[in-house]
Design an enzyme around this catalytic site. Structure first.
Site, PDB file in Angstrom:
ATOM      1  N   ASN A 159      35.232  13.998  56.728  1.00  0.00           N
ATOM      2  CA  ASN A 159      34.844  15.404  56.673  1.00  0.00           C
ATOM      3  C   ASN A 159      33.623  15.541  55.757  1.00  0.00           C
ATOM      4  OD1 ASN A 159      34.688  18.102  55.650  1.00  0.00           O
ATOM      5  ND2 ASN A 159      36.687  18.489  56.562  1.00  0.00           N
ATOM      6  N   HIS A 162      31.567  18.988  52.346  1.00  0.00           N
ATOM      7  CA  HIS A 162      31.088  19.088  50.957  1.00  0.00           C
ATOM      8  C   HIS A 162      29.581  18.892  50.835  1.00  0.00           C
ATOM      9  CE1 HIS A 162      34.968  19.718  49.530  1.00  0.00           C
ATOM     10  NE2 HIS A 162      35.129  18.729  48.678  1.00  0.00           N
ATOM     11  N   HIS A 195      34.193  21.665  59.431  1.00  0.00           N
ATOM     12  CA  HIS A 195      34.935  22.919  59.572  1.00  0.00           C
ATOM     13  C   HIS A 195      33.916  24.050  59.634  1.00  0.00           C
ATOM     14  CE1 HIS A 195      38.448  25.584  57.890  1.00  0.00           C
ATOM     15  NE2 HIS A 195      37.891  26.093  58.967  1.00  0.00           N
ATOM     16  N   ARG A 197      33.534  27.488  59.357  1.00  0.00           N
ATOM     17  CA  ARG A 197      34.329  28.640  58.919  1.00  0.00           C
ATOM     18  C   ARG A 197      33.695  29.942  59.375  1.00  0.00           C
ATOM     19  NH1 ARG A 197      38.070  28.815  54.845  1.00  0.00           N
ATOM     20  NH2 ARG A 197      38.874  26.808  54.226  1.00  0.00           N
ATOM     21  N   ARG A 201      30.607  29.355  54.910  1.00  0.00           N
ATOM     22  CA  ARG A 201      30.325  29.033  53.499  1.00  0.00           C
ATOM     23  C   ARG A 201      29.716  27.643  53.321  1.00  0.00           C
ATOM     24  NH1 ARG A 201      36.379  28.522  51.076  1.00  0.00           N
ATOM     25  NH2 ARG A 201      36.572  30.515  52.110  1.00  0.00           N
ATOM     26  N   GLU A 222      36.787  21.352  63.168  1.00  0.00           N
ATOM     27  CA  GLU A 222      37.921  22.058  62.586  1.00  0.00           C
ATOM     28  C   GLU A 222      37.599  23.543  62.618  1.00  0.00           C
ATOM     29  OE1 GLU A 222      39.006  19.904  58.925  1.00  0.00           O
ATOM     30  OE2 GLU A 222      39.670  21.895  58.275  1.00  0.00           O
ATOM     31  N   THR A 253      41.544  24.584  53.071  1.00  0.00           N
ATOM     32  CA  THR A 253      42.683  24.952  53.905  1.00  0.00           C
ATOM     33  C   THR A 253      43.967  24.750  53.097  1.00  0.00           C
ATOM     34  OG1 THR A 253      41.399  24.008  55.704  1.00  0.00           O
ATOM     35  CG2 THR A 253      43.663  24.617  56.192  1.00  0.00           C
ATOM     36  N   GLU A 303      47.906  17.222  63.374  1.00  0.00           N
ATOM     37  CA  GLU A 303      47.443  16.603  62.131  1.00  0.00           C
ATOM     38  C   GLU A 303      48.442  17.027  61.068  1.00  0.00           C
ATOM     39  OE1 GLU A 303      43.306  17.124  60.888  1.00  0.00           O
ATOM     40  OE2 GLU A 303      43.923  16.841  58.803  1.00  0.00           O
ATOM     41  N   HIS A 343      44.390  15.700  54.251  1.00  0.00           N
ATOM     42  CA  HIS A 343      44.278  16.683  53.179  1.00  0.00           C
ATOM     43  C   HIS A 343      44.746  16.073  51.865  1.00  0.00           C
ATOM     44  CE1 HIS A 343      43.502  20.459  51.316  1.00  0.00           C
ATOM     45  NE2 HIS A 343      43.106  20.944  52.466  1.00  0.00           N
TER      46      HIS A 343
END
Ligand code: PXP
Length: 391
Positions: A159, A162, A195, A197, A201, A222, A253, A303, A343
């Site tokens: 992922n 970041h 992801h 969103r 963000r 995602e 999440t 998942e 996660h």
């Protein structure tokens, strides 16, 4: 065809028939009968009760019956034709619930029992034979599960949200998650996750569009199940999507999706995605209600949320959370769902989850990105890959 499976149940069986066939073939091979032919018939209780009365003069259903081809006048038939194992899925379901095992596991145990009957074992002849048969059953089940999971490779999907968070902090073009995704792939990652969103963000629409063109492995988008993002997914066509619950105020999440509480809605979203050729994964807590619901609504993957295991501060709490993940993954796997997990996974807690043998892919972001600041992204990815079983 060495194994023929027929289902005559009123509703479709809640087990993965392909996996059952593979297990039956593996069992034949473990028993030294790889070339033999076996037929498996799945029934409901009323049909089983009828057979039980007709052939054994017993009232009511039973869990398993075995009819050897060589018995009752079939002695002249080729020895490779072993015969039929007949299993009542109603009875197997009740037994699975009372033994606290999955339906697939119970059916596997009944299959082993029936198969051993076909191979000449009989627990009704003497206590000694009953014991021998029970031991052989246990041994075969262990052998089967070990074989099945041996060398299962686990993929790493990274992922890169970041990287985008850092970029957005300055509102400029660097660092670029698209470039980071390429570095992850070059280091050996088997997938990229972002992801998108609702509040944008971190990952932006531009990122997803470019990643669609540049990712060579697998792009997993995602997303929350909102109309706007569904439209983007259907247009961009990632290799798969993972539906997550999304709250504006959360830092990341927080919990799994409540699939059981919104089956109709999710069923519709999944059907739309499938029509667009996009497989769907549902991010869920390790909870058997959510797993059955995910199966019911037609998800391809689940998942499993590993957050509580990763956040546990005592050894005892960690073990408890790990065993919930192990059971949930087993349950989903045996239902025929493909199983991912993620996660909170880091360089210390990942190996244990990766070793379960039921999990196909891990989705990891924070730990790899945090380490990459110190050792570089390429190195951080390679170090994580080194912790995973590599087939
Ligand atoms: N899986 C899902 C569904 C997530 O939402 C996240 C966080 O974005 C991850 C995996 C990765 O979690 P982490 O960043 O803690 O590795």
């Amino acid at each position: 065809m060495p194994v023929l499976i027929t289902s005559q149940t009123v509703t479709p069986p809640l087990i993965n028939l392909k996996q059952l066939r593979q297990r039956a073939e593996m069992l034949l091979s473990l028993c030294g009968h790889a070339q033999s032919e076996l037929s498996i018939l799945l029934l409901d209780d009323p049909d089983m009760a009828q057979l039980n009365e007709q052939y054994r003069n017993k009232k009511g259903p039973t869990n398993v019956l075995a009819f050897a081809m060589q018995e009752g006048g079939g002695e002249h038939l080729p020895a490779e034709l072993l015969g039929d194992v007949i299993i009542s899925l109603d009875t197997a379901s009740r037994e699975a619930a009372s033994d606290r095992v999955t339906l697939h596991q119970r059916v596997t145990i009944l299959l082993i029992h029936g198969l051993l009957h076909l191979l000449g074992y009989d627990h009704e002849r003497s206590p000694g034979e009953a014991q021998g048969m029970a031991e052989r059953e246990k041994h075969l089940l262990n052998q089967l599960l070990t074989e099945e999971r041996r060398g299962k490779m686990v993929s790493l999907a990274i992922n890169v949200d970041h990287i985008a968070t850092l970029r957005q902090a300055r509102g400029i073009a660097e660092p670029d998650p698209v470039l980071a995704a390429g570095i992850c792939e070059l280091a050996g990652a088997q997938g990229i996750v972002v992801h998108l969103r609702e509040d944008r963000r971190h990952i932006q629409d531009r990122d997803v569009r470019l990643l669609r063109q540049t990712v060579k492995t697998k792009l997993n988008l995602e997303m929350g199940a909102t109309e706007e993002i569904i439209g983007i997914a259907l247009e961009i066509k990632p290799d798969m999507i993972t539906l997550v619950p999304e709250k504006r105020k959360e830092l990341t999440t927080e919990g799994g999706l409540n699939v059981a509480g919104q089956k109709k809605k999710l069923q519709e979203v999944i059907a739309r995605m499938h029509k667009g050729g996009i497989p769907v994964s549902l991010f869920i807590d390790p909870d058997s209600r959510q797993i059955s619901a995910s199966h019911e609504v037609g998800a391809t993957f689940v998942e499993i949320h590993t957050g509580r295991y990763c956040d546990a501060v005592t050894e005892q709490a960690r073990d408890k959370e790990f065993s919930l993940i192990a059971t949930a993954a087993e349950e989903a796997y045996e239902m025929g769902l493909r199983v991912n997990a993620g996660h909170g996974l880091n360089y210390l807690n990942t190996r244990r989850v990766a070793g379960l043998g039921t999990i196909e892919e891990l989705s990891i972001g924070h730990a790899i990105m945090a380490r990459s600041i110190l050792v570089g992204l390429d190195q951080a990815v390679r170090e994580m890959l080194a912790l995973l079983p590599a087939g």
